[in-house]
Design a protein around this motif. Sequence first.
Motif, PDB file in Angstrom:
ATOM      1  N   LYS A  11       0.836  -1.192   0.000  1.00  0.00           N
ATOM      2  CA  LYS A  11       0.000   0.000   0.000  1.00  0.00           C
ATOM      3  C   LYS A  11       0.880   1.255   0.000  1.00  0.00           C
ATOM      4  O   LYS A  11       1.296   1.739   1.051  1.00  0.00           O
ATOM      5  N   ARG A  12       1.138   1.804  -1.190  1.00  0.00           N
ATOM      6  CA  ARG A  12       2.074   2.926  -1.266  1.00  0.00           C
ATOM      7  C   ARG A  12       1.522   4.202  -0.626  1.00  0.00           C
ATOM      8  O   ARG A  12       2.300   5.072  -0.221  1.00  0.00           O
ATOM      9  N   HIS A  13       0.192   4.324  -0.515  1.00  0.00           N
ATOM     10  CA  HIS A  13      -0.357   5.534   0.106  1.00  0.00           C
ATOM     11  C   HIS A  13      -0.072   5.594   1.605  1.00  0.00           C
ATOM     12  O   HIS A  13      -0.238   6.641   2.232  1.00  0.00           O
ATOM     13  N   TRP A  14       0.376   4.478   2.192  1.00  0.00           N
ATOM     14  CA  TRP A  14       0.742   4.508   3.608  1.00  0.00           C
ATOM     15  C   TRP A  14       1.900   5.472   3.857  1.00  0.00           C
ATOM     16  O   TRP A  14       2.113   5.919   4.981  1.00  0.00           O
ATOM     17  N   LEU A  15       2.639   5.786   2.799  1.00  0.00           N
ATOM     18  CA  LEU A  15       3.764   6.704   2.944  1.00  0.00           C
ATOM     19  C   LEU A  15       3.336   8.064   3.482  1.00  0.00           C
ATOM     20  O   LEU A  15       4.113   8.749   4.145  1.00  0.00           O
ATOM     21  N   ARG A  16       2.089   8.464   3.209  1.00  0.00           N
ATOM     22  CA  ARG A  16       1.603   9.749   3.712  1.00  0.00           C
ATOM     23  C   ARG A  16       0.842   9.619   5.032  1.00  0.00           C
ATOM     24  O   ARG A  16       0.421  10.620   5.606  1.00  0.00           O
ATOM     25  N   LEU A  17       0.667   8.377   5.488  1.00  0.00           N
ATOM     26  CA  LEU A  17      -0.131   8.146   6.696  1.00  0.00           C
ATOM     27  C   LEU A  17       0.703   7.881   7.934  1.00  0.00           C
ATOM     28  O   LEU A  17       0.186   7.952   9.056  1.00  0.00           O
ATOM     29  N   THR A  18       1.983   7.554   7.758  1.00  0.00           N
ATOM     30  CA  THR A  18       2.817   7.218   8.911  1.00  0.00           C
ATOM     31  C   THR A  18       4.262   7.607   8.647  1.00  0.00           C
ATOM     32  O   THR A  18       4.692   7.701   7.482  1.00  0.00           O
ATOM     33  N   CYS A  34      -4.630  -3.746   6.466  1.00  0.00           N
ATOM     34  CA  CYS A  34      -5.008  -2.676   7.391  1.00  0.00           C
ATOM     35  C   CYS A  34      -3.782  -2.055   8.067  1.00  0.00           C
ATOM     36  O   CYS A  34      -2.994  -2.751   8.721  1.00  0.00           O
ATOM     37  N   ILE A  35      -3.639  -0.758   7.937  1.00  0.00           N
ATOM     38  CA  ILE A  35      -2.485  -0.076   8.521  1.00  0.00           C
ATOM     39  C   ILE A  35      -2.518  -0.107  10.044  1.00  0.00           C
ATOM     40  O   ILE A  35      -1.469  -0.189  10.699  1.00  0.00           O
ATOM     41  N   LEU A  47       0.686  -1.520  12.083  1.00  0.00           N
ATOM     42  CA  LEU A  47       1.455  -0.708  13.024  1.00  0.00           C
ATOM     43  C   LEU A  47       1.460  -1.324  14.421  1.00  0.00           C
ATOM     44  O   LEU A  47       2.493  -1.303  15.113  1.00  0.00           O
ATOM     45  N   LYS A  48       0.334  -1.882  14.826  1.00  0.00           N
ATOM     46  CA  LYS A  48       0.281  -2.557  16.130  1.00  0.00           C
ATOM     47  C   LYS A  48       1.192  -3.780  16.136  1.00  0.00           C
ATOM     48  O   LYS A  48       1.890  -4.056  17.119  1.00  0.00           O
ATOM     49  N   TRP A  49       1.185  -4.520  15.016  1.00  0.00           N
ATOM     50  CA  TRP A  49       2.047  -5.698  14.901  1.00  0.00           C
ATOM     51  C   TRP A  49       3.519  -5.297  14.974  1.00  0.00           C
ATOM     52  O   TRP A  49       4.306  -5.927  15.680  1.00  0.00           O
ATOM     53  N   ARG A  50       3.879  -4.230  14.264  1.00  0.00           N
ATOM     54  CA  ARG A  50       5.268  -3.774  14.297  1.00  0.00           C
ATOM     55  C   ARG A  50       5.678  -3.388  15.709  1.00  0.00           C
ATOM     56  O   ARG A  50       6.784  -3.711  16.156  1.00  0.00           O
ATOM     57  N   ASP A  51       4.801  -2.697  16.415  1.00  0.00           N
ATOM     58  CA  ASP A  51       5.100  -2.322  17.795  1.00  0.00           C
ATOM     59  C   ASP A  51       5.350  -3.558  18.658  1.00  0.00           C
ATOM     60  O   ASP A  51       6.267  -3.571  19.491  1.00  0.00           O
TER      61      ASP A  51
END
Length: 265
Positions: free
Chosen positions: A9-16, A239-240, A244-248
Amino acid sequence: MRFYLTTHKRHWLRLTDVPLFLKSEHFDRAIKWDEAQGPYAIDSGGFMELKAKGDWTRAPRQYVDSLRRIWEHVGPYDWAAPQDWMCEDAIINGGTFGGQYFVGTHLSVREHQRRTVNNFLELRSLAPELKIAPVVQGDCVPAYEDCLELYDKAGVDLRKEPIVGLGSVCRLQSTKKGAEIVTAMAAHGLRLHGFGFKILGLERVGHLLASADSAAWSSHARYRPALPGHTTHKNCANCIDYALKWRDRVVNSLPPTPGQLKAAA
């Protein structure tokens, strides 16, 4: 150590502003470009290319053109992978592995290494201004040592490179053999990037890596109910919030000792 969250999802670049890892092909048909809010790196998509076709169908010049467009429209990336040749048995010999079919290149490990080094040299020649990282390939410690020698003979000092990709260890990362490969390459003073590293691999050799990436969050989410309140989808595989929760959880599960993975980018 920088841990990149792999996503399509390349649009995640603007979300996080969390470090992201994306394939170059995901930008090929971009009409609207999203400016990156944090660090990111670019994957060439080599595994899927060789898995499905047994060869690279995109010319180096085409790949370089794509990397330049991404740099211009999205912003400077940390580095981009070359069009390397993995040395996993499935990629070379073909067949069905884990329910997935591989056509096979039917070339030798040595030929894969030669093509990996030659492609890196060609990409650097075509675009010396771009941050294209070398990748070392092999199927055992002696083979990886041979790959280092190929780079050395080509005049490339890998110890001076900001990052060196460690290929073909994704499925070995939590094994003794995988740990031996990572340890041997790190002993040469290389700043290694581990492609597709999961938590078991990171716990074992994460202290020897400069960075790593993983898309394991998506498969985890696919077999679990959607997060509370996420009523628009049956699972969170795209789902972002889940990612993100998984990465944390991954970052926080590792010992906060010197050289280990840190939550901060």
